[in-house]
Design a protein around this motif. Structure first.
Motif, mmCIF file in Angstrom:
data_model
loop_
_atom_site.group_PDB
_atom_site.id
_atom_site.type_symbol
_atom_site.label_atom_id
_atom_site.label_comp_id
_atom_site.label_asym_id
_atom_site.label_seq_id
_atom_site.Cartn_x
_atom_site.Cartn_y
_atom_site.Cartn_z
ATOM 1 N N ILE A 128 6.872 2.068 11.911
ATOM 2 C CA ILE A 128 6.279 1.385 13.067
ATOM 3 C C ILE A 128 4.756 1.419 12.994
ATOM 4 O O ILE A 128 4.088 0.414 13.134
ATOM 5 C CB ILE A 128 6.755 2.017 14.392
ATOM 6 N N GLY A 129 4.219 2.575 12.737
ATOM 7 C CA GLY A 129 2.766 2.716 12.673
ATOM 8 C C GLY A 129 2.171 2.154 11.402
ATOM 9 O O GLY A 129 0.972 2.212 11.178
ATOM 10 N N GLU A 130 3.041 1.591 10.584
ATOM 11 C CA GLU A 130 2.591 1.145 9.272
ATOM 12 C C GLU A 130 1.672 -0.072 9.330
ATOM 13 O O GLU A 130 0.808 -0.228 8.501
ATOM 14 C CB GLU A 130 3.807 0.771 8.428
ATOM 15 N N GLY A 131 1.910 -0.935 10.325
ATOM 16 C CA GLY A 131 1.240 -2.226 10.355
ATOM 17 C C GLY A 131 -0.261 -2.168 10.179
ATOM 18 O O GLY A 131 -0.806 -2.788 9.268
ATOM 19 N N SER A 132 -0.943 -1.388 11.027
ATOM 20 C CA SER A 132 -2.398 -1.362 10.974
ATOM 21 C C SER A 132 -2.875 -0.746 9.659
ATOM 22 O O SER A 132 -3.842 -1.199 9.054
ATOM 23 C CB SER A 132 -2.943 -0.557 12.151
ATOM 24 N N GLN A 135 -2.795 -3.298 6.944
ATOM 25 C CA GLN A 135 -3.915 -4.235 6.880
ATOM 26 C C GLN A 135 -5.126 -3.592 6.189
ATOM 27 O O GLN A 135 -5.756 -4.211 5.339
ATOM 28 C CB GLN A 135 -4.299 -4.688 8.287
ATOM 29 N N ALA A 136 -5.381 -2.343 6.566
ATOM 30 C CA ALA A 136 -6.508 -1.634 5.953
ATOM 31 C C ALA A 136 -6.284 -1.521 4.448
ATOM 32 O O ALA A 136 -7.202 -1.637 3.638
ATOM 33 C CB ALA A 136 -6.641 -0.237 6.563
ATOM 34 N N ARG A 137 -5.039 -1.328 4.124
ATOM 35 C CA ARG A 137 -4.663 -1.145 2.742
ATOM 36 C C ARG A 137 -4.850 -2.437 1.946
ATOM 37 O O ARG A 137 -5.342 -2.412 0.820
ATOM 38 C CB ARG A 137 -3.193 -0.751 2.745
ATOM 39 N N ILE A 138 -4.468 -3.537 2.556
ATOM 40 C CA ILE A 138 -4.633 -4.827 1.880
ATOM 41 C C ILE A 138 -6.125 -5.091 1.645
ATOM 42 O O ILE A 138 -6.533 -5.540 0.576
ATOM 43 C CB ILE A 138 -3.989 -5.978 2.700
ATOM 44 N N ARG A 139 -6.945 -4.751 2.650
ATOM 45 C CA ARG A 139 -8.398 -4.911 2.486
ATOM 46 C C ARG A 139 -8.897 -4.105 1.302
ATOM 47 O O ARG A 139 -9.642 -4.589 0.457
ATOM 48 C CB ARG A 139 -9.109 -4.441 3.760
ATOM 49 N N GLU A 166 3.114 -8.491 -2.083
ATOM 50 C CA GLU A 166 4.270 -7.797 -1.529
ATOM 51 C C GLU A 166 3.959 -7.267 -0.126
ATOM 52 O O GLU A 166 4.756 -7.407 0.802
ATOM 53 C CB GLU A 166 4.646 -6.632 -2.452
ATOM 54 N N LEU A 167 2.779 -6.688 0.006
ATOM 55 C CA LEU A 167 2.390 -6.126 1.307
ATOM 56 C C LEU A 167 2.215 -7.227 2.344
ATOM 57 O O LEU A 167 2.580 -7.068 3.506
ATOM 58 C CB LEU A 167 1.089 -5.320 1.178
ATOM 59 N N GLU A 168 1.674 -8.356 1.910
ATOM 60 C CA GLU A 168 1.475 -9.465 2.845
ATOM 61 C C GLU A 168 2.809 -10.040 3.313
ATOM 62 O O GLU A 168 2.967 -10.392 4.481
ATOM 63 C CB GLU A 168 0.601 -10.557 2.197
ATOM 64 N N THR A 169 3.761 -10.095 2.397
ATOM 65 C CA THR A 169 5.094 -10.564 2.777
ATOM 66 C C THR A 169 5.700 -9.629 3.818
ATOM 67 O O THR A 169 6.239 -10.061 4.839
ATOM 68 C CB THR A 169 6.020 -10.609 1.541
ATOM 69 N N ALA A 170 5.598 -8.327 3.544
ATOM 70 C CA ALA A 170 6.141 -7.336 4.476
ATOM 71 C C ALA A 170 5.477 -7.456 5.840
ATOM 72 O O ALA A 170 6.109 -7.349 6.887
ATOM 73 C CB ALA A 170 5.940 -5.934 3.915
ATOM 74 N N GLN A 171 4.180 -7.719 5.810
ATOM 75 C CA GLN A 171 3.395 -7.858 7.027
ATOM 76 C C GLN A 171 3.908 -9.028 7.866
ATOM 77 O O GLN A 171 4.094 -8.907 9.074
ATOM 78 C CB GLN A 171 1.925 -8.099 6.632
ATOM 79 N N ARG B 154 2.574 9.542 0.674
ATOM 80 C CA ARG B 154 2.138 8.622 1.733
ATOM 81 C C ARG B 154 1.754 7.272 1.131
ATOM 82 O O ARG B 154 2.196 6.222 1.587
ATOM 83 C CB ARG B 154 0.930 9.232 2.469
ATOM 84 N N ASP B 155 0.959 7.313 0.068
ATOM 85 C CA ASP B 155 0.483 6.065 -0.525
ATOM 86 C C ASP B 155 1.612 5.282 -1.193
ATOM 87 O O ASP B 155 1.696 4.065 -1.057
ATOM 88 C CB ASP B 155 -0.629 6.346 -1.544
ATOM 89 N N LEU B 156 2.473 5.991 -1.923
ATOM 90 C CA LEU B 156 3.590 5.287 -2.571
ATOM 91 C C LEU B 156 4.542 4.725 -1.524
ATOM 92 O O LEU B 156 5.098 3.646 -1.685
ATOM 93 C CB LEU B 156 4.353 6.233 -3.515
ATOM 94 N N GLY B 157 4.697 5.477 -0.410
ATOM 95 C CA GLY B 157 5.593 5.047 0.655
ATOM 96 C C GLY B 157 5.151 3.753 1.326
ATOM 97 O O GLY B 157 5.946 3.060 1.959
ATOM 98 N N GLN B 158 3.863 3.434 1.183
ATOM 99 C CA GLN B 158 3.360 2.172 1.740
ATOM 100 C C GLN B 158 3.760 0.991 0.864
ATOM 101 O O GLN B 158 3.922 -0.114 1.340
ATOM 102 C CB GLN B 158 1.829 2.211 1.806
ATOM 103 N N ALA B 159 3.876 1.247 -0.411
ATOM 104 C CA ALA B 159 4.141 0.146 -1.332
ATOM 105 C C ALA B 159 5.616 0.052 -1.719
ATOM 106 O O ALA B 159 6.057 -0.971 -2.205
ATOM 107 C CB ALA B 159 3.292 0.329 -2.594
ATOM 108 N N LEU B 160 6.359 1.122 -1.504
ATOM 109 C CA LEU B 160 7.760 1.140 -1.931
ATOM 110 C C LEU B 160 8.657 1.389 -0.720
ATOM 111 O O LEU B 160 8.282 2.123 0.190
ATOM 112 C CB LEU B 160 7.983 2.256 -2.967
#
Lengths: 175, 381
Positions: A128-132, A135-139, A166-171, B154-160
């Motif tokens: 749930i908290g992943e969204g924000s 975005q930071a991660r994509i930047r 992949e991240l953008e799709t998930a977003q 944490r970082d891998l969990g964001q991508a996988l």
């Protein structure tokens, strides 16, 4: 833990033939389970003292499965990976994440027996908290991408680009 | 040989000549604790676990990890070792350095290991679970090792898409790992407890606390070199921090027992003890042919001497290196060819002699505040 036991008093609980020379003791929430094996069976199951840190688990599961009468009836199949419960009883390994649902009823007593608990209280995968964060991660990845291209590391750039996609799709799926 | 094998082999050649960072540093309490290790078992939700995966799915798992690793600070510079197609002797090198478990090394599927940060961080791919994330540091530093793994997790969990269930936690191929998926362990050297015959009692006590103790070296049931691996057994029902601090607490207690056993040995049998230690050191430094097992037990005695701060021995770092490079796979790899039993013993003796007589083989400078001689009251450092 594994330690030598008195060979005169026990026979191996796995093969039932050789004298048991290895004793495995496991304590879970005050309940002690002790299993006696011969060296050959212990070795075959990776239970001898050694470098391997993963051996103990599977064997304990297989042996516990053997001892758990209430689980005899399990005959289901996981509808995702096709693993049968009887196959799990043989190998002690599940086939996919969904098996935990497919065999939920059978697994619960086993998990309780192994861990003394049935509820996870550790880290949570925070979807749930992943969204924000995402975005930071994509930047950040876009910056990495530019750097990689600047340094002519094209293979890495391609990998980062795939990841951004992949991240953008998930977003999009989430929003 | 595929190009990947070539890359893997050149990494192997580079690694084999020296010990991993966790064996070369001297972390806190490294007189008795060689290393602290924390591993997380993780799986992808969308693919079957390795035992039921197809070749193509194995490949996907590897590709997805390697791609995700590009976005993880601690893994960006990691090297990927492809285990497929390696010879047995090369796989032995990986097992001996603990870069791969025996199961991973001897497996037959598409599999490998990502290695980063001087071997402090590894990610095994397609062992029993899709991923085994491990952090290992010298000395008693379980908390820091946990931090290390938490970060890449944490970082891998964001991508996988890690397989996670709100009730059961992280889902693993074997139900013994479900929940945190965490195994935290230390590799401890406890010679005084063994020699004073208190080890068994301590081991039983530790087992009663739900922790597991296993001998580290040696065949069968024999515990060799007084090296023990102490770890948590259960992965469900307690949080990662709680498991780690509980283990840390118990390990510190064991170290207290070990210290008092060292004290009583020192006051009761000082000359015999010194004799055993210096004879062991003499043999290591002078032998012309030596078996791997013998190195482990001699190194154990010398390690004891270093912990007692006896003069004129080598440093812990050098001794750890000797332990690593004298294992069979390393010896053969360093020789550049498969050796017969006797040739291997001779080459091993030569390697050890060279290492112990090389600059850097000399004893460490006295640590501030602790004398280089005398009884072991200064062990709690």
């Amino acid at each position: 833990m594994t330690e030598p036991t008195n060979p005169k008093t026990e026979t191996c609980e796995n093969c039932g033939k050789n004298p048991a020379t290895v004793k495995i003791r496991r304590v879970t929430s005050g309940e002690e389970v002790e299993i006696h094996l011969c060296l050959a069976c212990a070795k075959e199951r990776g239970l001898e003292p050694g470098l391997d840190e993963t051996g103990v688990g599977v064997d304990m599961v297989q042996l516990m499965l053997k001892n758990l009468n209430e689980m005899e009836g399990g005959s289901g199949v996981c509808d995702v990976c096709g693993l049968t419960y009887s196959r799990f009883r043989e190998t002690g390994r599940l086939g996919c994440a969904h098996c935990y649902r497919s065999f939920a009823k059978e697994l619960k007593p086993l998990i309780r027996r192994i861990h003394g608990e049935v509820r996870h209280v550790g880290k949570v995968l925070d979807r749930i908290g992943e969204g924000s964060d995402r975005q930071a991660r994509i930047r950040r990845l876009n910056e990495d991408l530019e750097r990689a291209i600047g340094a002519e590391e094209y293979e890495r750039a391609a990998a980062i680009r795939d990841l951004i996609q992949e991240l953008e799709t998930a977003q999009k799926e989430l929003s | 040989m595929s190009p990947l094998d070539g890359a893997t082999r050149s990494v192997l050649d580079r690694l084999v000549g020296q010990a991993p960072d966790w064996a070369r540093e001297e972390g806190p309490r490294s007189d008795a604790i060689l290393s602290s290790r924390v591993r997380f078992a993780r799986n992808l939700a969308s693919l079957p676990f390795p035992a039921r995966a197809s070749k193509e799915q194995d490949r996907q798992v590897i590709t997805r990890l390697r791609r995700a690793a590009q976005s993880v600070d601690n893994l960006r510079a990691a090297e990927y070792l492809d285990l497929e197609g390696l010879e047995d002797l090369e796989l032995d090198v990986l097992i001996e350095r603990r870069l791969a478990s025996r199961d991973l090394a001897k497996g037959s599927r598409k599999r490998g290991v990502l290695v980063a940060s001087g071997e402090r961080i590894t990610v095994m791919v397609n062992e029993e679970d899709h991923f085994r994330l491990t952090g290992v540091l010298s000395g008693l530093r379980l908390g820091e090792s946990l931090d290390l793994v938490n970060e890449i997790d944490r970082d891998l969990g964001q991508a996988l898409d890690f397989a996670f269930d709100p009730e059961l936690g992280f889902l693993t191929a074997c139900p013994t790992n479900v929940g945190t998926g965490m195994r935290a362990s230390v590799l401890a050297h406890l010679p005084a407890l063994v020699l004073t015959r208190r080890a068994k009692k301590v081991i039983q006590g530790v087992a009663a606390l739900g922790l597991s103790v296993r001998g580290y070296y040696g065949e069968g049931t024999e515990i060799m070199g007084n090296f023990f691996q102490i770890s948590n057994q259960n992965t469900l029902g307690k949080g990662e921090n709680e498991i780690v601090s509980r283990l840390d607490e118990v390990v510190r207690q064991i170290l207290d027992f070990e210290s008092s056993a060292r004290d009583s040995m020192w006051s009761g049998a000082r000359v015999q003890l010194e004799d055993k230690i210096y004879r062991a050191f003499g043999t290591l430094r002078s032998a012309r042919t030596i078996a791997a097992d013998e190195v482990v037990s001699l190194a154990s005695a010398v390690r004891f001497g270093i912990a007692l701060e006896l003069p004129d021995l080598c440093s812990l770092r050098v001794l750890n290196e000797v332990l690593v490079i004298s294992q069979p796979g390393h010896v053969s790899r360093l020789a550049g060819r498969a050796l017969g039993e006797e040739d291997r013993r001779q080459f091993r003796a030569e390697l050890i002699r060279k290492r112990l007589n090389q600059p850097g083989g000399e004893p460490p400078a006295p640590r501030p505040g602790i004398g280089t001689e005398g009884p072991v009251t200064g062990l709690e450092g």
